[in-house]
Design a protein around this motif. Structure first.
Motif, short mmCIF file in Angstrom:
data_model
loop_
_atom_site.label_atom_id
_atom_site.label_comp_id
_atom_site.label_asym_id
_atom_site.label_seq_id
_atom_site.Cartn_x
_atom_site.Cartn_y
_atom_site.Cartn_z
N ALA A 24 0.82 -1.21 0.00
CA ALA A 24 0.00 0.00 0.00
C ALA A 24 0.86 1.26 0.00
O ALA A 24 0.48 2.27 -0.57
N ALA A 25 2.03 1.18 0.64
CA ALA A 25 2.95 2.32 0.70
C ALA A 25 4.33 1.82 1.08
O ALA A 25 4.46 0.83 1.81
N ALA A 26 5.35 2.51 0.61
CA ALA A 26 6.73 2.16 0.92
C ALA A 26 7.57 3.42 0.97
O ALA A 26 7.52 4.24 0.05
N ALA A 27 8.31 3.60 2.05
CA ALA A 27 9.12 4.81 2.22
C ALA A 27 10.38 4.74 1.35
O ALA A 27 10.91 3.68 1.05
N SER B 193 -3.47 3.54 14.58
CA SER B 193 -3.58 4.99 14.64
C SER B 193 -3.03 5.71 13.42
O SER B 193 -3.05 6.94 13.38
N ALA B 194 -2.52 4.98 12.44
CA ALA B 194 -1.88 5.61 11.28
C ALA B 194 -2.30 4.91 10.01
O ALA B 194 -2.48 3.68 9.99
N ASP B 195 -2.45 5.67 8.93
CA ASP B 195 -2.74 5.06 7.64
C ASP B 195 -1.46 4.43 7.08
O ASP B 195 -0.37 4.55 7.66
N ALA B 196 -1.59 3.75 5.94
CA ALA B 196 -0.45 3.01 5.39
C ALA B 196 0.70 3.94 5.02
O ALA B 196 1.87 3.59 5.20
N VAL B 197 0.40 5.12 4.51
CA VAL B 197 1.46 6.05 4.12
C VAL B 197 2.33 6.41 5.32
O VAL B 197 3.56 6.39 5.25
#
Length: 294
Positions: free
Chosen positions: A35-38, A113-117
């Motif tokens: 969904a997300a990757a830094a 508490s946090a979305d995937a991003v």
């Protein structure tokens, strides 16, 4: 699926988005639909050839997403939302892709508490900070200087150290004082003091300069494996080589959900705009992480 790779070393233009086979999980592995990757400085290092390697090199260490397939013996269920660290500078596929296979032991349940991003900014940087603090072996009340305290690793180190009861001083640029203090630093400096601290966590990679700020027989921890300065004045020196530890990552997720840790996202890029993301990273001055979304 689409995946980000490097086949020749260079600047941001060396990054390529290619078609790759969807990987299959083996025993005690899971496949995650990303969904997300830094995007981290280590990815720029792989891209530019700092770590060497040949052939196709996949980029990306952090991932937040959903378990999509499970190998034999992996204690996860399809559909679970997770975060994970995929270690390695010479892997053929990283987390900058639509799917990634991860060892089950590197996976933790995603934060509530946090979305995937935002969740995708946690694994590499928070684990590095936590494991570097472990190397220092400080006791509550002892003094710690965190260099690069406004950065991603340094910011997590300040938050974790303050939570553990250390006297934290953050070192960063003058304009970052408000941010660094908001993370939990009780003091702020733009330069160190010779022999002034029980320990230094050198997230800014200042090396011998930062070592001078540790008292005699204190401790120094760097964040680049095997690159710590030689010991002087009885100071213990070490550098963290981050471990993909799902159990420890789960503890950090809990601290995020409890409000002890906070995430910082600077900008979000589509996976197809990964070259633009690398250009932005190379420009410097990013406060928070750049995140790729497939």
């Amino acid at each position: 699926m689409r995946a980000v790779v490097v086949t020749e070393f260079g600047g941001p233009e060396a990054v390529r988005v290619v078609d790759a086979a969807v990987p299959e999980p083996g025993a005690r592995q899971v496949r995650i639909k990303v969904a997300a990757a830094a995007l981290n400085p280590v990815d720029a290092g792989v891209r530019s050839g700092v770590f060497g390697g040949t052939g196709v090199l996949g980029l990306g260490w952090d991932v937040a997403g959903t378990v999509d397939a499970v190998g034999e013996g992996a204690a996860w269920q399809v559909g679970e939302e997770v975060v994970a660290l995929v270690y390695g500078t010479a892997k053929p596929l990283g987390t900058h892709a639509e799917y990634v296979v991860v060892d089950a032991g590197a996976v933790a349940a995603a934060p509530a508490s946090a979305d995937a991003v935002h969740a995708a900014t946690l694994p590499l940087n928070a684990l590095t900070a936590a494991q570097a603090l472990d190397l220092l072996g400080l006791r509550p009340g002892q003094s710690l200087l965190v260099t690069g305290a406004a950065g991603a690793v340094g910011g997590y180190a300040v938050q974790l150290a303050a939570h553990q009861g250390f006297g934290v001083t953050g070192l960063a640029r003058a304009g970052d004082e408000e941010l660094v203090r908001s993370l939990g630093a009780s003091a702020f400096v733009t330069d160190g003091v010779a022999g002034g601290f029980d320990a230094v966590l050198d997230a800014a990679v200042l090396g011998e300069r930062a070592l001078a700020w540790v008292r005699d027989e204190g401790a120094y921890a760097g964040v680049i494996p095997h690159a710590e300065p030689a010991s002087v004045r009885g100071v213990r020196t070490a550098a963290v080589e981050v471990s993909a530890d799902g159990g420890r990552l789960g503890e950090l997720v809990r601290l995020l959900d409890e409000g002890v840790l906070s995430t910082r996202v600077a900008e979000v890029f589509a996976l197809g705009d990964v070259v633009k993301a690398h250009v932005r990273l190379a420009e410097g001055g990013v406060r928070g992480r750049l995140v790729l979304v497939p």
